[in-house]
Design a protein around this motif. Structure first.
Motif, PDB file in Angstrom:
ATOM      1  N   THR A  70       6.824   8.001   4.173  1.00  0.00           N
ATOM      2  CA  THR A  70       6.513   7.626   2.783  1.00  0.00           C
ATOM      3  C   THR A  70       6.691   6.144   2.508  1.00  0.00           C
ATOM      4  N   ILE A 101       0.852  -1.188   0.000  1.00  0.00           N
ATOM      5  CA  ILE A 101       0.000   0.000   0.000  1.00  0.00           C
ATOM      6  C   ILE A 101       0.886   1.236   0.000  1.00  0.00           C
ATOM      7  N   PRO A 102       0.786   2.096  -1.007  1.00  0.00           N
ATOM      8  CA  PRO A 102       1.615   3.305  -1.026  1.00  0.00           C
ATOM      9  C   PRO A 102       1.130   4.332  -0.009  1.00  0.00           C
ATOM     10  N   TRP A 109      -0.045   7.957   1.332  1.00  0.00           N
ATOM     11  CA  TRP A 109      -0.778   9.136   0.856  1.00  0.00           C
ATOM     12  C   TRP A 109      -0.028  10.365   1.340  1.00  0.00           C
ATOM     13  N   TRP A 151     -11.953  12.008  -1.092  1.00  0.00           N
ATOM     14  CA  TRP A 151     -11.164  11.086  -0.273  1.00  0.00           C
ATOM     15  C   TRP A 151     -11.872  10.792   1.036  1.00  0.00           C
ATOM     16  N   ASP A 168       5.998   2.235   2.105  1.00  0.00           N
ATOM     17  CA  ASP A 168       4.829   1.422   1.783  1.00  0.00           C
ATOM     18  C   ASP A 168       4.455   0.562   2.985  1.00  0.00           C
ATOM     19  N   PHE A 213      -4.609   4.035  -0.239  1.00  0.00           N
ATOM     20  CA  PHE A 213      -3.326   4.477   0.296  1.00  0.00           C
ATOM     21  C   PHE A 213      -3.353   4.312   1.821  1.00  0.00           C
ATOM     22  N   HIS A 214      -2.246   4.662   2.479  1.00  0.00           N
ATOM     23  CA  HIS A 214      -2.250   4.734   3.941  1.00  0.00           C
ATOM     24  C   HIS A 214      -1.588   6.040   4.338  1.00  0.00           C
ATOM     25  N   TYR A 215      -1.852   6.493   5.565  1.00  0.00           N
ATOM     26  CA  TYR A 215      -1.268   7.740   6.049  1.00  0.00           C
ATOM     27  C   TYR A 215      -0.599   7.496   7.399  1.00  0.00           C
TER      28      TYR A 215
END
Length: 420
Positions: free
Chosen positions: A282, A267-268, A270, A357, A284, A336-338
Motif C-alpha cells: 500500500t 502515486i497512491p 490501487w 480501469w 505510495d 494509481f500503481h499496483y
C-alpha cells in the motif's frame, strides 16, 4: 508582444466546471500556467501579487473583502490564498447571487494551517492543473486516444516521431509553459523553479523558516528515489547519512510543505479485489509533479541522461505519470500503481470514475516489452474481475516508434502517440 498561448487540456475542463459551479478553484504548481488558462475566459482580473496594489488589496481584504469581488464575471482572483478571507467572501457571494460561473480562483499553495474557511462544497469546485503534457506541447501527435481505447477501439496502428534524445530533452526541459513556448532545449526553467521553491516558496507556505541547504538535500534524496516505492524512512536515512541532525519530524514537515505547493505528487496504491489472498503493498510511489524537477535536482542534462539509461528509465516513468495523470483527468479518472507481495506490479493503473480501469507498464526500450506484457497478462488473472470488471485494455507505454496490438491483446503504444 503578447506571449503565444498554447491550448491546454484544462481549457475545456474549466469551461465545464464554470457551467456547473458558482466558482472554480484552479490549483497547481507555480509556473504551470494556471493564470494564463484562467485569463482566456475571465472578464476581469484581481492580481493579489501586484507590486503596486498588493498591499492595498490586503488591507481591503481585512476590512471590506466584498469590494475585491467587484468586476465583470467570471472574475479571476489570482493567488487568492494571500488573502484567505476571499474564500468565504466568494462562497457568500455565490450563495447570495445563486449564479454559475462567477469567479475563478488560482493558487499555487494551500493556505497555511489554522486558516478558518468554509469548505465551499456545492459552491466552489476544484480543478487540478499540472505542467504541460507532450500532447499539449505538440510533441505527441495524439494518434492514439485514451478515450477511444476505453471505448473499446483497441486496434491501434500509429507511429511516433519522437526519438530517445527527444524524450531526454523533454524530460530535462519539463512541461513548463514558458520553456515550451520559447522553445527552450535545456533545463534552465526547471532549475529556476527548483531554486525558487527551495529559497522562497517552501518558507512562505506556512511561515516556517527552513534551511535551504537542507531542503535541497532532502529533495535530492527524493529525486534519487523517483518512481520507486522507497519508504520515507529510506529518504530520511539517505539525508541523515550527511546530516545527522535531520529528524523524522523535520522530514514530515518538509513533505507536508512541498505537497502544499504541489511539487510532490506521489502515486497512491490501487487496492482491487483479488482472486487469492495475496497481500497488496500500500506504499505510495515517489513522484514529483514534473520529471524536470528530479532532473534539475540531480544536475542531469540530456547528454548525462543518455549515458545513464537506468536513471533515464525512472525519469521516463515520471514523464509517463505526468502525462497519464493529465489525460486521465480529462476522462474523469485518476492514476494509481499496483504492487503485491509476489512483486507482480503494474507501474500505473488508470481508473475512471465509472469503474473502468486499465493497467500500464512503462518501458523506455523495446527489449522489456515481452516481460511487461507477461506481467500485465498475469495481473489480469490475479484480479477478481467479477468484482472490478475486465480491464478496458492492457498497455505497455514505451519510448519507441510504433503503436500496435500484440497477439495476446496487449497494446504497445509510444508516449509520442498518446492523447486523452
Amino acid at each position: 508582444m503578447a506571449k503565444k498561448y498554447l491550448s491546454r487540456i484544462c481549457d475545456s475542463l474549466l469551461l465545464r466546471q464554470l457551467a456547473s459551479s458558482g466558482a472554480v478553484l484552479i490549483e497547481g504548481a507555480k509556473w504551470c500556467g494556471k493564470t494564463s488558462t484562467a485569463r482566456q475566459v475571465a472578464k476581469s482580473v484581481l492580481y493579489m501579487q501586484d507590486t503596486d496594489r498588493g498591499q492595498g488589496y490586503l488591507k481591503m481584504a481585512d476590512t471590506l473583502p466584498s469590494r475585491l469581488l467587484l468586476g465583470d464575471n467570471p472574475r479571476l482572483l489570482d493567488e487568492w490564498q494571500m488573502a484567505p478571507v476571499l474564500w468565504d467572501a466568494v462562497r457568500f457571494e455565490v450563495d447570495k447571487r445563486s449564479e454559475r460561473g462567477l469567479f475563478i480562483l488560482t493558487g499555487s499553495a494551500v493556505p497555511k494551517d489554522g486558516v478558518k474557511a468554509h469548505t465551499g462544497t456545492g459552491r466552489i469546485s476544484r480543478l487540478m492543473m499540472r505542467p504541460m503534457s507532450l500532447f499539449e506541447s505538440k510533441e505527441s501527435n495524439g494518434s492514439v486516444s485514451l478515450e477511444r481505447l476505453f471505448a473499446g477501439e483497441t486496434d491501434v496502428v500509429a507511429e511516433s516521431t519522437l526519438t530517445i534524445p527527444d524524450l531526454a530533452q523533454a524530460i530535462c526541459r519539463g512541461g513548463w509553459p514558458e520553456a515550451v513556448v520559447n522553445g527552450d532545449s535545456d533545463s534552465l526553467v526547471a532549475r529556476n523553479y527548483v531554486d525558487a521553491v527551495i529559497n522562497m516558496d517552501v518558507q512562505r507556505v506556512d511561515n516556517v523558516e527552513r534551511n535551504p541547504a537542507r531542503v535541497r538535500q532532502f529533495l535530492r534524496s527524493y529525486a534519487r528515489n523517483i518512481s520507486t516505492m522507497a519508504p520515507l524512512t529510506t529518504v530520511l536515512a539517505d539525508v541523515k547519512s550527511n546530516d545527522t541532525g535531520f529528524s523524522d519530524t523535520t522530514m514530515y514537515s518538509y513533505v507536508n510543505a512541498l505537497r502544499r505547493i504541489f511539487l510532490i505528487e506521489d502515486i497512491p496504491a490501487w487496492k482491487p479485489s483479488l482472486r487469492s489472498k495475496t497481500a497488496i503493498r500500500t506504499s505510495d510511489k515517489r513522484q514529483f509533479v514534473d520529471p524536470s524537477i528530479a532532473a534539475a535536482l540531480m544536475y542531469v542534462n540530456v547528454d548525462s541522461l543518455l549515458d545513464d539509461m537506468t536513471y533515464f528509465g525512472f525519469l521516463f516513468e515520471s514523464l509517463a505519470t505526468r502525462d497519464l495523470r493529465i489525460y486521465a483527468q480529462a476522462l474523469d479518472g485518476a492514476i494509481f500503481h499496483y504492487h503485491d507481495k509476489s512483486d507482480l506490479e503494474a507501474d500505473l493503473v488508470i481508473r475512471l470514475h465509472d469503474g473502468r480501469w486499465a493497467p500500464v507498464e512503462v518501458k523506455l526500450g523495446s527489449s522489456e516489452i515481452e516481460e511487461a506484457a507477461t506481467h500485465l497478462m498475469t495481473l489480469q488473472k490475479r484480479i477478481d474481475t467479477d468484482k472490478v470488471g475486465q480491464p478496458s485494455f492492457k498497455m505497455v507505454l514505451t519510448g519507441g516508434q510504433f503503436a500496435y496490438k500484440r497477439n495476446d491483446g496487449v497494446l504497445v503504444v509510444p508516449i509520442g502517440c498518446l492523447k486523452p
